[in-house]
Design a protein around this motif. Structure first.
Motif, short mmCIF file in Angstrom:
data_model
loop_
_atom_site.label_atom_id
_atom_site.label_comp_id
_atom_site.label_asym_id
_atom_site.label_seq_id
_atom_site.Cartn_x
_atom_site.Cartn_y
_atom_site.Cartn_z
N MET A 110 28.44 -9.78 -3.67
CA MET A 110 29.22 -9.20 -4.81
C MET A 110 30.78 -9.97 -4.44
SD MET A 110 30.56 -5.24 -5.13
CE MET A 110 31.95 -4.78 -6.05
N ARG A 111 31.44 -10.20 -5.53
CA ARG A 111 32.72 -11.00 -5.70
C ARG A 111 33.64 -9.80 -5.91
NH1 ARG A 111 35.41 -15.97 -8.67
NH2 ARG A 111 36.10 -17.14 -6.68
N HIS A 112 34.25 -9.53 -4.78
CA HIS A 112 35.16 -8.34 -4.78
C HIS A 112 36.73 -8.83 -5.52
CE1 HIS A 112 33.20 -5.52 -2.05
NE2 HIS A 112 32.93 -6.76 -1.46
N GLU A 113 37.33 -7.72 -6.19
CA GLU A 113 38.59 -7.92 -6.98
C GLU A 113 39.59 -8.30 -6.02
OE1 GLU A 113 38.96 -5.32 -10.41
OE2 GLU A 113 38.32 -3.97 -8.86
N LEU A 114 40.48 -8.92 -6.75
CA LEU A 114 41.82 -9.30 -5.82
C LEU A 114 42.66 -8.13 -6.09
CD1 LEU A 114 42.25 -12.83 -7.01
CD2 LEU A 114 41.44 -12.15 -4.52
N ILE A 115 43.34 -7.44 -4.68
CA ILE A 115 44.28 -6.37 -4.81
C ILE A 115 45.35 -6.63 -4.14
CG2 ILE A 115 44.51 -3.97 -4.35
CD1 ILE A 115 41.39 -3.76 -4.16
N LEU A 116 46.59 -6.69 -4.92
CA LEU A 116 47.64 -7.13 -4.28
C LEU A 116 48.50 -5.86 -3.96
CD1 LEU A 116 49.55 -9.62 -3.33
CD2 LEU A 116 50.92 -9.15 -5.64
N HIS A 117 48.90 -5.39 -2.73
CA HIS A 117 49.96 -4.37 -2.51
C HIS A 117 51.13 -4.92 -2.26
CE1 HIS A 117 46.16 -1.89 -1.01
NE2 HIS A 117 45.73 -2.87 -1.11
N HIS A 118 52.19 -4.37 -2.98
CA HIS A 118 53.42 -4.81 -3.44
C HIS A 118 54.30 -3.86 -3.80
CE1 HIS A 118 53.18 -5.81 -7.81
NE2 HIS A 118 51.99 -5.24 -7.37
N TYR A 119 55.44 -4.18 -4.01
CA TYR A 119 56.80 -3.53 -4.65
C TYR A 119 57.47 -4.25 -5.51
CZ TYR A 119 59.69 -4.09 -0.55
OH TYR A 119 60.53 -4.69 0.40
N PRO A 120 58.05 -4.00 -6.63
CA PRO A 120 58.39 -5.04 -7.69
C PRO A 120 59.99 -5.72 -7.08
CG PRO A 120 58.40 -2.64 -8.55
CD PRO A 120 57.93 -2.48 -7.22
N MET A 121 60.55 -5.28 -6.03
CA MET A 121 61.97 -6.12 -5.68
C MET A 121 61.38 -6.93 -4.45
SD MET A 121 64.47 -3.44 -3.66
CE MET A 121 64.05 -2.52 -2.50
N ALA A 135 56.60 -10.77 -2.31
CA ALA A 135 55.79 -10.24 -3.14
C ALA A 135 55.74 -11.12 -4.70
CB ALA A 135 55.82 -8.73 -3.64
N GLU A 136 57.16 -11.38 -4.94
CA GLU A 136 57.03 -12.14 -6.33
C GLU A 136 56.50 -13.55 -5.89
OE1 GLU A 136 58.54 -13.37 -9.95
OE2 GLU A 136 58.09 -11.69 -9.26
N LYS A 137 56.62 -14.12 -4.84
CA LYS A 137 55.85 -15.58 -4.53
C LYS A 137 54.45 -15.19 -4.61
CE LYS A 137 54.45 -18.55 -0.47
NZ LYS A 137 54.60 -18.40 0.93
N ALA A 138 53.74 -14.06 -4.08
CA ALA A 138 52.51 -13.80 -4.31
C ALA A 138 52.12 -13.62 -5.97
CB ALA A 138 51.84 -12.76 -3.56
N ARG A 139 52.93 -12.90 -6.42
CA ARG A 139 52.69 -12.58 -7.76
C ARG A 139 52.46 -13.98 -8.59
NH1 ARG A 139 56.14 -7.78 -6.94
NH2 ARG A 139 58.04 -9.04 -7.48
N LEU A 140 53.80 -14.80 -8.48
CA LEU A 140 53.38 -16.22 -9.01
C LEU A 140 52.41 -16.95 -8.82
CD1 LEU A 140 57.35 -16.99 -8.68
CD2 LEU A 140 56.14 -16.65 -10.83
N LEU A 141 51.92 -16.84 -7.47
CA LEU A 141 50.72 -17.68 -7.12
C LEU A 141 49.62 -17.24 -7.96
CD1 LEU A 141 51.24 -17.80 -3.27
CD2 LEU A 141 51.18 -19.81 -4.96
N LEU A 142 49.34 -15.97 -8.04
CA LEU A 142 48.20 -15.31 -8.88
C LEU A 142 48.31 -15.76 -10.25
CD1 LEU A 142 48.12 -12.02 -7.19
CD2 LEU A 142 46.10 -13.22 -7.26
N GLY A 143 49.52 -15.76 -11.01
CA GLY A 143 49.74 -16.28 -12.14
C GLY A 143 49.32 -17.90 -12.36
N ALA A 144 49.94 -18.67 -11.30
CA ALA A 144 49.60 -20.01 -11.59
C ALA A 144 48.30 -20.42 -11.39
CB ALA A 144 50.42 -21.01 -10.26
N LYS A 168 54.48 -5.60 6.68
CA LYS A 168 55.27 -6.49 5.92
C LYS A 168 54.67 -6.32 4.37
CE LYS A 168 56.87 -9.82 9.10
NZ LYS A 168 57.12 -11.26 9.47
N THR A 169 55.30 -6.75 3.55
CA THR A 169 54.68 -6.84 2.01
C THR A 169 54.98 -8.43 1.68
OG1 THR A 169 55.79 -4.75 1.97
CG2 THR A 169 55.35 -6.09 -0.23
N PRO A 170 53.84 -8.77 1.03
CA PRO A 170 52.80 -7.91 0.32
C PRO A 170 51.50 -8.17 1.26
CG PRO A 170 52.76 -9.98 -0.85
CD PRO A 170 54.07 -10.05 0.43
#
Length: 310
Positions: free
Chosen positions: A1-12, A16-25, A53-55
């Motif tokens: 089973m291929r599990h979902e990617l779950i990012l634990h983060h907060y907006p500011m 976490a923004e780095k990780a969000r951009l990596l996922l987008g890219a 630490k976050t994320p």
């Protein structure tokens, strides 16, 4: 089973923004768990055993700490476009400089009072005091630049980055985007959010155009998930990513160890060693709610210690 990617983060959170951009890219779908920006973080600690630490990136019952390691995990999951192109052999070292040195220059400048008022949500005196108190404990014992020093050093770094991009290449190290671009971008994203403090970026046209291009990547497709659900998903995962302990690195499989960051947020995580190589270390631990969890850390920036018992 291929599990979902779950990012634990907060907006500011910058990282976490780095990780969000990596996922987008990478064009990867992911689940979004919003966590507190300050302690207590009971669901985070249930998954990590102490690392705060976050994320965090959760895949089933595997929890990946630090964006340097998360980038490697996402690269394995979706190899193209590569974060480590052959044309940019200095990408990883430049990313490391950005994540450690440039980040603290940017954070020190951005979080001066005028910047903090723009960055923090609902910046009442009480919330600002709570945030600063949390971060003071988080960075206790760490040598940090003064605002005066950080300002001068950040200005020098910005000028150098702008000059690099003004040569006409679309990305920091040439024609291909790399992990270095993401590590620099999240630092400057944080400064750009800092209200009047963001004026420090104004003189650098090439750098600002590049940052616009980076942020235009976006965060990809994601759906919200409650943190309690993520903990339950770890408990129900029923297995882990394969790991091995490479011989000759000073440790043996099954040893009781702790792993801790060496700069800030140095809370040690205790467990049994199940994975070790030049780039990462993995320990197994058990939590009453999350079950049997494997927590993964990069080798860079972390220290492994042998303990008497797990």
């Amino acid at each position: 089973m291929r599990h979902e990617l779950i990012l634990h983060h907060y907006p500011m959170s910058p990282f976490a923004e780095k990780a969000r951009l990596l996922l987008g890219a990478k064009g990867l779908a992911w689940r979004s768990v919003i966590i507190p920006s300050v302690m207590p973080k009971p669901d985070v600690l249930a998954l990590t055993g102490g690392y705060r630490k976050t994320p965090l990136l959760q895949i089933g019952a595997d929890v990946y700490c630090d964006t340097a390691l998360m980038a490697r995990v996402l690269e394995a999951r979706q190899p193209t476009p590569s974060l480590y192109p052959a044309s940019a052999p200095l990408a990883a070292p430049l990313a490391q400089w950005a994540d450690y040195t440039l980040f603290w220059l940017a954070a020190t400048v951005a979080m001066q009072p005028a910047g903090a008022a723009a960055i923090l949500p609902n910046p009442t005196p009480e919330t600002v005091k709570a945030f600063r108190s949390d971060r003071a404990a988080f960075t206790a014992g760490m040598a940090r630049p003064t605002l005066a020093d950080a300002t001068v050093q950040l200005q020098a770094a910005l000028a150098a980055l702008d000059a690099q991009l003004a040569r006409g290449t679309p990305w920091l190290l040439g024609a291909e985007r790399s992990i270095a671009d993401f590590s620099v971008a999240h630092c400057l994203w944080f400064v750009r959010r800092a209200g009047p403090v963001a004026e420090i970026l104004a003189p650098h046209a090439a750098l600002n155009a590049w940052l616009d291009s980076m942020l235009a990547i976006g965060h990809g497709t994601h759906q919200d998930l409650a943190s309690s659900e993520a903990v339950a998903m770890a408990a129900a995962a029923g297995g882990h990513a394969p790991t091995t302990v490479q011989p000759g690195l000073g440790f043996e499989p099954g040893q009781a160890v702790t792993v801790a960051a060496v700069d800030y947020g140095t809370d040690p995580v205790a467990g049994t060693l199940v994975g070790l190589g030049p780039e990462s270390v993995t320990i197994a631990r058990r939590d009453e709610r999350a079950g049997a969890v494997h927590v993964h850390f990069p080798r860079q920036g972390f220290q492994i210690r042998k303990e008497q018992s797990a």
